[in-house]
Design a protein around this motif. Structure first.
Motif, short mmCIF file in Angstrom:
data_model
loop_
_atom_site.label_atom_id
_atom_site.label_comp_id
_atom_site.label_asym_id
_atom_site.label_seq_id
_atom_site.Cartn_x
_atom_site.Cartn_y
_atom_site.Cartn_z
N GLU A 274 41.83 -79.28 -33.13
CA GLU A 274 42.44 -79.46 -31.81
C GLU A 274 43.96 -79.57 -31.93
O GLU A 274 44.69 -78.99 -31.12
N TYR A 275 44.42 -80.28 -32.94
CA TYR A 275 45.86 -80.46 -33.12
C TYR A 275 46.53 -79.10 -33.43
O TYR A 275 47.60 -78.80 -32.90
N ALA A 276 45.88 -78.31 -34.26
CA ALA A 276 46.44 -77.00 -34.63
C ALA A 276 46.55 -76.07 -33.43
O ALA A 276 47.39 -75.16 -33.42
N ARG A 277 45.71 -76.30 -32.41
CA ARG A 277 45.73 -75.43 -31.22
C ARG A 277 46.69 -75.94 -30.13
O ARG A 277 46.83 -75.30 -29.09
N LYS A 278 47.29 -77.12 -30.33
CA LYS A 278 48.16 -77.71 -29.31
C LYS A 278 49.30 -76.78 -28.95
O LYS A 278 49.88 -76.13 -29.82
#
Length: 278
Positions: A274-278
């Protein structure tokens, strides 16, 4: 109870002004932005990478995205602060090969020379620039975004001038625990290795229980907390560069993905993917 006086948030730049009547411990959080923290009132100690900064009204603390920091309140006195968070890309249009506006923010030893004392904040008119940016955030004219960025660029240039003036004299006025500095340096260079208190005790010739005491006193973190946070910070950089989450976990020293996942979610509030897609 906290009161929001001003709040401006965009993709690469945010600005806030808050007041908290009875502050309690703030959960340490990580962000991939640089931060300018303007202290107005309160009773706290600002810990940055082994350096404890006692703040006075109108001091400014500057941290980059690689510096782990924590605020510890010494009492519940009314706490007022302003801060700006930004990504380096925000001022990329102003950057030149011959002049880097972020030079002194980026090129310091971690935890060193983070504070601009109030007298310099006033002498160099940073407070006036800050107020101009605040005013611009409230405007909706076509040119307001350009003006905001231009004033902020002027502020960064001014901060560079202040740090250039400090040179080594500022460093000489501060006392650093050499043992803690050495331990922090070792931890940051060996995050991918298996690190234990027994190992640190043997390597630095200090009783591990005393080491835990002086480490918490100087950094605001336990040894294990510090290692975990720094590993997650390194993992964030790898994730943002495109590395798969499992590979990032192993690269920064986590023995298994489950432990990495739990630590990442607890610290950032997001799963690694999820963080990588922010």
């Amino acid at each position: 109870m906290s009161t929001q006086i001003l709040r401006y948030i965009s993709n690469q730049f945010s600005m806030e002004h808050k007041v908290t009547d009875s502050p309690k411990e703030v959960k340490t959080h990580l962000h991939d932005r640089y931060e300018l923290f303007y202290f107005i009132s309160g009773d706290l100690t600002y810990y940055i990478e082994g350096q404890a900064y006692k703040l006075f009204p109108n001091d400014i603390v500057i941290t980059n995205s690689r510096e782990l920091h924590r605020i510890v309140f010494n009492s519940n006195v009314r706490y007022e602060r302003k801060y700006i968070q930004f990504k380096p890309e925000y001022i990329s249009a102003f950057q030149k090969d011959e002049y880097n506006m972020l030079y002194h923010i980026e090129n310091r030893k971690l935890g060193y020379c983070n504070k601009i004392p109030a007298e310099d904040v006033f002498e160099y008119k940073i407070i006036e620039l800050w107020e101009q940016i605040e005013q611009t955030t409230q405007e909706s004219s076509p040119e307001s975004q350009i003006m905001m960025k231009a004033i902020f660029a002027q502020m960064l240039i001014t901060i560079n001038k202040i740090f250039s003036k400090y040179n080594h004299t500022y460093m000489d006025r501060h006392k650093y625990d050499e043992k803690i500095v050495a331990i922090l340096d070792y931890l940051n260079k060996n995050l991918e290795e298996k690190i234990s208190l027994d190992l640190l005790q043997q390597k630095f010739y200090v009783n591990k229980y005393y080491l835990c005491h002086i480490f918490k006193l100087n950094t605001g973190f336990t040894v294990i907390e510090y290692i975990t946070y720094k590993r997650i910070m390194s993992a964030i950089e790898l994730l943002m560069s495109g590395m798969p989450a499992l590979d990032a976990a192993h690269a920064v020293g986590f023995g298994d993905y489950s432990t990495f996942y739990k630590a990442f979610k607890n610290i950032t509030g997001f799963s690694p993917r999820e963080y990588a897609r922010k």
